[in-house]
Design a protein around this motif. Sequence first.
Motif, PDB file in Angstrom:
ATOM      1  N   LYS A  42       0.744  -1.132  -0.010  1.00 44.44           N
ATOM      2  CA  LYS A  42       0.044   0.087  -0.039  1.00 44.44           C
ATOM      3  C   LYS A  42       0.767   1.220  -0.005  1.00 44.44           C
ATOM      4  N   HIS A  43       1.882   1.376   0.729  1.00 41.07           N
ATOM      5  CA  HIS A  43       2.704   2.502   0.867  1.00 41.07           C
ATOM      6  C   HIS A  43       3.916   2.619   0.704  1.00 41.07           C
ATOM      7  N   LEU A  68      11.612   1.768   5.699  1.00 41.54           N
ATOM      8  CA  LEU A  68      10.895   0.770   6.609  1.00 41.54           C
ATOM      9  C   LEU A  68      10.741   1.751   7.865  1.00 41.54           C
ATOM     10  N   PHE A  69      11.791   2.403   8.116  1.00 39.64           N
ATOM     11  CA  PHE A  69      11.376   3.391   9.331  1.00 39.64           C
ATOM     12  C   PHE A  69      10.461   4.454   8.958  1.00 39.64           C
ATOM     13  N   ALA A  70      10.351   4.893   7.839  1.00 32.40           N
ATOM     14  CA  ALA A  70       9.469   6.159   7.670  1.00 32.40           C
ATOM     15  C   ALA A  70       8.056   5.496   7.405  1.00 32.40           C
ATOM     16  N   VAL A  71       8.064   4.577   6.758  1.00 34.74           N
ATOM     17  CA  VAL A  71       6.518   3.733   6.566  1.00 34.74           C
ATOM     18  C   VAL A  71       6.021   3.348   7.753  1.00 34.74           C
ATOM     19  N   SER A  72       7.057   2.844   8.765  1.00 32.70           N
ATOM     20  CA  SER A  72       6.456   2.301  10.043  1.00 32.70           C
ATOM     21  C   SER A  72       5.646   3.496  10.879  1.00 32.70           C
ATOM     22  N   ARG A  73       6.504   4.750  10.639  1.00 32.26           N
ATOM     23  CA  ARG A  73       5.960   5.797  11.471  1.00 32.26           C
ATOM     24  C   ARG A  73       4.704   6.513  10.736  1.00 32.26           C
ATOM     25  N   LYS A  74       4.948   6.318   9.480  1.00 30.61           N
ATOM     26  CA  LYS A  74       3.514   7.122   8.758  1.00 30.61           C
ATOM     27  C   LYS A  74       2.446   5.937   8.736  1.00 30.61           C
ATOM     28  N   HIS A  75       2.616   4.806   8.556  1.00 29.86           N
ATOM     29  CA  HIS A  75       1.541   3.768   7.977  1.00 29.86           C
ATOM     30  C   HIS A  75       1.084   2.407   8.885  1.00 29.86           C
ATOM     31  N   GLU A  91       1.053   6.129  15.968  1.00 30.04           N
ATOM     32  CA  GLU A  91       0.455   6.794  16.835  1.00 30.04           C
ATOM     33  C   GLU A  91       1.439   7.182  18.194  1.00 30.04           C
ATOM     34  N   PHE A  92       2.492   6.311  18.150  1.00 23.96           N
ATOM     35  CA  PHE A  92       3.084   6.519  19.565  1.00 23.96           C
ATOM     36  C   PHE A  92       4.471   7.526  19.332  1.00 23.96           C
ATOM     37  N   THR A  93       4.771   7.728  18.056  1.00 29.37           N
ATOM     38  CA  THR A  93       6.065   8.295  17.803  1.00 29.37           C
ATOM     39  C   THR A  93       6.239   9.855  17.993  1.00 29.37           C
ATOM     40  N   VAL A  94       7.023  10.471  18.439  1.00 27.47           N
ATOM     41  CA  VAL A  94       6.957  11.804  18.762  1.00 27.47           C
ATOM     42  C   VAL A  94       8.330  12.485  18.134  1.00 27.47           C
ATOM     43  N   GLU A  95       8.291  13.451  17.536  1.00 28.43           N
ATOM     44  CA  GLU A  95       9.614  14.070  17.306  1.00 28.43           C
ATOM     45  C   GLU A  95      10.429  14.867  18.443  1.00 28.43           C
TER      46      GLU A  95
END
Lengths: 292, 292
Positions: free
Chosen positions: A172-173, B166-173, B178-182
Amino acid sequence: MTHAVGVGIDWGSSNVRAWAFGSDGEIITQNAISMEFADARAHGFKNCYQSLLEPLNVSNDVPRIACGQIGSRTGWFEVPYISCPGALKNWLQAPIQTPEPNLYFLSGASKSNPSPDVMRGEETQILGATSQGHKGLFCLPGTHSKWARIEKEQFLDFDTYVTGELFAVSRKHTIFGEFTVEGEPDWQAFAKGVEAAKSTPLLNLLFLPRSQVLAQKQSGQESTWYLSGCLIGSEILSANPNRLSVTLIADGMMAELYSRAMTVLGCNFAPLSADACTTTALFRAIQSKIET
Amino acid sequence: MTHAVGVGIDWGSSNVRAWAFGSDGEIITQNAISMEFADARAHGFKNCYQSLLEPLNVSNDVPRIACGQIGSRTGWFEVPYISCPGALKNWLQAPIQTPEPNLYFLSGASKSNPSPDVMRGEETQILGATSQGHKGLFCLPGTHSKWARIEKEQFLDFDTYVTGELFAVSRKHTIFGEFTVEGEPDWQAFAKGVEAAKSTPLLNLLFLPRSQVLAQKQSGQESTWYLSGCLIGSEILSANPNRLSVTLIADGMMAELYSRAMTVLGCNFAPLSADACTTTALFRAIQSKIET
């Protein structure tokens, strides 16, 4: 009114099923509703529960025992996890009374070492399988596959693998989605993916299905099944590096995928129906409730 | 008008940079434009090219040599890949004339065994590093990290790892988002993630940052950096299982992340600036063009 002695309910994240059991555990009537968990919450869990049970035509005074997401923090009534390692009977003999008359929830399993992990619903399937004498290593595939270890009536350990989620997210992404095509399973491409997992680390493996399409070595459809093989192969090799015999608890396409992957990898397995394991365990929990 | 002998251009997927070189390779003037590749295509590659070069104030008759995505199928002019394994000089001495006067593109690298893989841009960084005497194993981290092996002036092999994606996709999708914070790096959580990668297979590792938050063992911010450590640790251990010495080609935060992860894993590395490697190689390509 049926002569049911109890009702078992499996309330998961995308569908709810209920079975009315006779005194020997035979299923007298059953019902199923396809409903996303968030929709069930919006609609009111109690309303869903009533719609689910009404067609079963069961007396109000028999116990109803539910497993799965319905007992989670975002569910109808939260019930605590039971810690693993622990005796299997801890799960079976402790249905928790909810504020709803004669409705009990089974607890999920949690662990804390070396890292925290949780399951809700799979522990019930495992209970069903162990009551048929299965033990050792268990594989319960899905969006979040679980691998569990049972010895001497003890639930020793389990781990979650995000295999199904990663497959969905990749399609999907990521750019890989552009290449993928729905269609009949391509078992040859799937087996090639499983084989590739033997020698290729996952972070590299996740790139191959795209480069295969770009290099025109695979069609989009082949590459979709190849990716599925890569991921499932990688899960099995990681969770079962010594290729021990496994009890595989799954139905339908999930059972087919994992059976084929384990065969490619030379891993012995005993396939069990997940649904049958669930109903077996729910009936046992009803029996233990009636006896107490 | 400067006295530049040539212009080097690194045209990647999200920004474009150009350097005007003096006769000893010194950078006389430079320019950079942040622009997504698709936007550059929509705007017209030639327009971007002119905007990029104008401030450099370089004579029309000096060679301009570009590396990176600009030579891909979706780029301005497609130039073929050069096959790996092969001599490094194949890449350096073969800038390809485009239809644009005095504009040349460097070829990317491709391989076909055991699986197809490609790079465009990283081969130029590797050329820069090897011209400073580096050889053996190279790590070029990013959205799609590349690991390459060079011996005796031969480009032997490389593989792509989808770590950054994979890091970006895990955080976005995924639910993990929901848990991650900048926030500021939490290096302790990052190191814990790198350590976890030693003993935990990746498909399981990808679940841990969420379960750590759910079990209230980590904050969202800690878990974000823990996930980063899990992924980078997993990449390094997979790509370099024998912990050989590595030439690490990276800048800024990427250099910091990989340096720290390699230190945690006890892996010797020589850090090089990716930008410096690129400009070194582009100047060498300009020299080889001038000489022919």
